[in-house]
Design a protein around this motif. Sequence first.
Motif, PDB file in Angstrom:
ATOM      1  N   GLY A   1     -59.132 -51.481   6.783  1.00 43.47           N
ATOM      2  CA  GLY A   1     -59.816 -50.190   6.897  1.00 43.47           C
ATOM      3  C   GLY A   1     -59.146 -49.279   7.895  1.00 43.47           C
ATOM      4  N   THR A   2     -59.116 -47.994   7.556  1.00 37.69           N
ATOM      5  CA  THR A   2     -58.645 -47.005   8.531  1.00 37.69           C
ATOM      6  C   THR A   2     -59.354 -45.676   8.262  1.00 37.69           C
ATOM      7  OG1 THR A   2     -56.709 -46.006   9.602  1.00 37.69           O
ATOM      8  CG2 THR A   2     -56.595 -46.264   7.223  1.00 37.69           C
ATOM      9  N   TRP A   3     -58.942 -44.649   8.958  1.00 39.25           N
ATOM     10  CA  TRP A   3     -59.603 -43.343   8.815  1.00 39.25           C
ATOM     11  C   TRP A   3     -58.624 -42.313   8.273  1.00 39.25           C
ATOM     12  CZ3 TRP A   3     -57.904 -39.445  12.321  1.00 39.25           C
ATOM     13  CH2 TRP A   3     -57.137 -39.902  13.396  1.00 39.25           C
ATOM     14  N   VAL A   4     -59.216 -41.266   7.686  1.00 39.62           N
ATOM     15  CA  VAL A   4     -58.411 -40.226   7.030  1.00 39.62           C
ATOM     16  C   VAL A   4     -57.953 -39.198   8.064  1.00 39.62           C
ATOM     17  CG1 VAL A   4     -58.468 -38.381   5.316  1.00 39.62           C
ATOM     18  CG2 VAL A   4     -59.633 -40.543   4.862  1.00 39.62           C
ATOM     19  N   HIS A   5     -56.657 -38.951   8.045  1.00 36.74           N
ATOM     20  CA  HIS A   5     -56.067 -37.974   8.952  1.00 36.74           C
ATOM     21  C   HIS A   5     -55.385 -36.903   8.121  1.00 36.74           C
ATOM     22  CE1 HIS A   5     -52.801 -36.354  11.458  1.00 36.74           C
ATOM     23  NE2 HIS A   5     -53.667 -36.485  12.428  1.00 36.74           N
ATOM     24  N   GLY A   6     -55.599 -35.649   8.484  1.00 34.23           N
ATOM     25  CA  GLY A   6     -54.929 -34.582   7.743  1.00 34.23           C
ATOM     26  C   GLY A   6     -55.436 -33.241   8.202  1.00 34.23           C
ATOM     27  N   ALA A   7     -55.338 -32.271   7.319  1.00 35.14           N
ATOM     28  CA  ALA A   7     -55.841 -30.935   7.616  1.00 35.14           C
ATOM     29  C   ALA A   7     -57.144 -30.718   6.859  1.00 35.14           C
ATOM     30  CB  ALA A   7     -54.804 -29.889   7.241  1.00 35.14           C
ATOM     31  N   PHE A   8     -57.914 -31.793   6.725  1.00 35.05           N
ATOM     32  CA  PHE A   8     -59.246 -31.858   6.122  1.00 35.05           C
ATOM     33  C   PHE A   8     -59.285 -31.591   4.619  1.00 35.05           C
ATOM     34  CE2 PHE A   8     -60.178 -32.101  10.519  1.00 35.05           C
ATOM     35  CZ  PHE A   8     -61.246 -32.981  10.552  1.00 35.05           C
ATOM     36  N   ILE A   9     -58.608 -30.546   4.120  1.00 33.69           N
ATOM     37  CA  ILE A   9     -58.597 -30.385   2.658  1.00 33.69           C
ATOM     38  C   ILE A   9     -57.197 -30.537   2.070  1.00 33.69           C
ATOM     39  CG2 ILE A   9     -60.755 -29.102   2.319  1.00 33.69           C
ATOM     40  CD1 ILE A   9     -58.978 -26.542   2.306  1.00 33.69           C
ATOM     41  N   ILE A  10     -56.199 -30.577   2.933  1.00 34.96           N
ATOM     42  CA  ILE A  10     -54.844 -30.871   2.433  1.00 34.96           C
ATOM     43  C   ILE A  10     -54.176 -31.885   3.365  1.00 34.96           C
ATOM     44  CG2 ILE A  10     -54.371 -28.670   1.254  1.00 34.96           C
ATOM     45  CD1 ILE A  10     -52.683 -27.987   3.871  1.00 34.96           C
ATOM     46  N   GLY A  11     -53.188 -32.563   2.832  1.00 34.22           N
ATOM     47  CA  GLY A  11     -52.355 -33.458   3.644  1.00 34.22           C
ATOM     48  C   GLY A  11     -53.059 -34.702   4.146  1.00 34.22           C
TER      49      GLY A  11
END
Length: 140
Positions: A55-65
């Motif tokens: 398990g891990t967490w989502v990293h990005g620019a919230f709606i892209i990447g």
Amino acid sequence: MKAALLVESLTGNTWKAAEMIAGHLQQEGWSITGLSPLRQPDHGALQAADLVIVGTWVHGAFIIGQAPWGIGAINALPAIGGKKAATFCTFALNPGKTLGAMEKSVAGLGADVVGGLALHRSKLAAHTEEFAARLVSALV
Ligand SMILES: Cc1cc2nc3c(=O)[nH]c(=O)nc-3n(C[C@H](O)[C@H](O)[C@H](O)COP(=O)(O)O)c2cc1C
């Protein structure tokens, strides 16, 4: 079934989700061989497990990447050929293609990936229960 959980967590959501998943699986009669950080895997727990849950967490620019945080740590795990595996991520808005990237990495360790689920950080109770139920029915 014996499961080991490996988790990357910055603010605690993913760790909490892993504890809840472990609890649900134990209620179904499964054994948890260990819950450890992705970057410091419990090798004994991994060896003893039939199923490895990453398990891990989502990293990005919230709606892209969007991407799984710590993908390098997943790629650096010891080989788990011959074992089943499952993946999950926690997210706030949109997980994007995070699960697909995780599945590819975990499959690259030699595991047979049986599935994955993105868990919304504000719905961990319901979503961890759903994930555990899916695992139990997939691995009877
Ligand atoms: C720097 C940063 C970037 C994030 N980017 C995204 C994103 O692109 N999409 C999303 O749905 N959530 C995003 N999140 C939210 C986290 O994925 C979410 O809060 C997650 O549950 C954190 O897990 P943790 O508490 O185990 O660290 C981001 C969080 C941080 C701190």
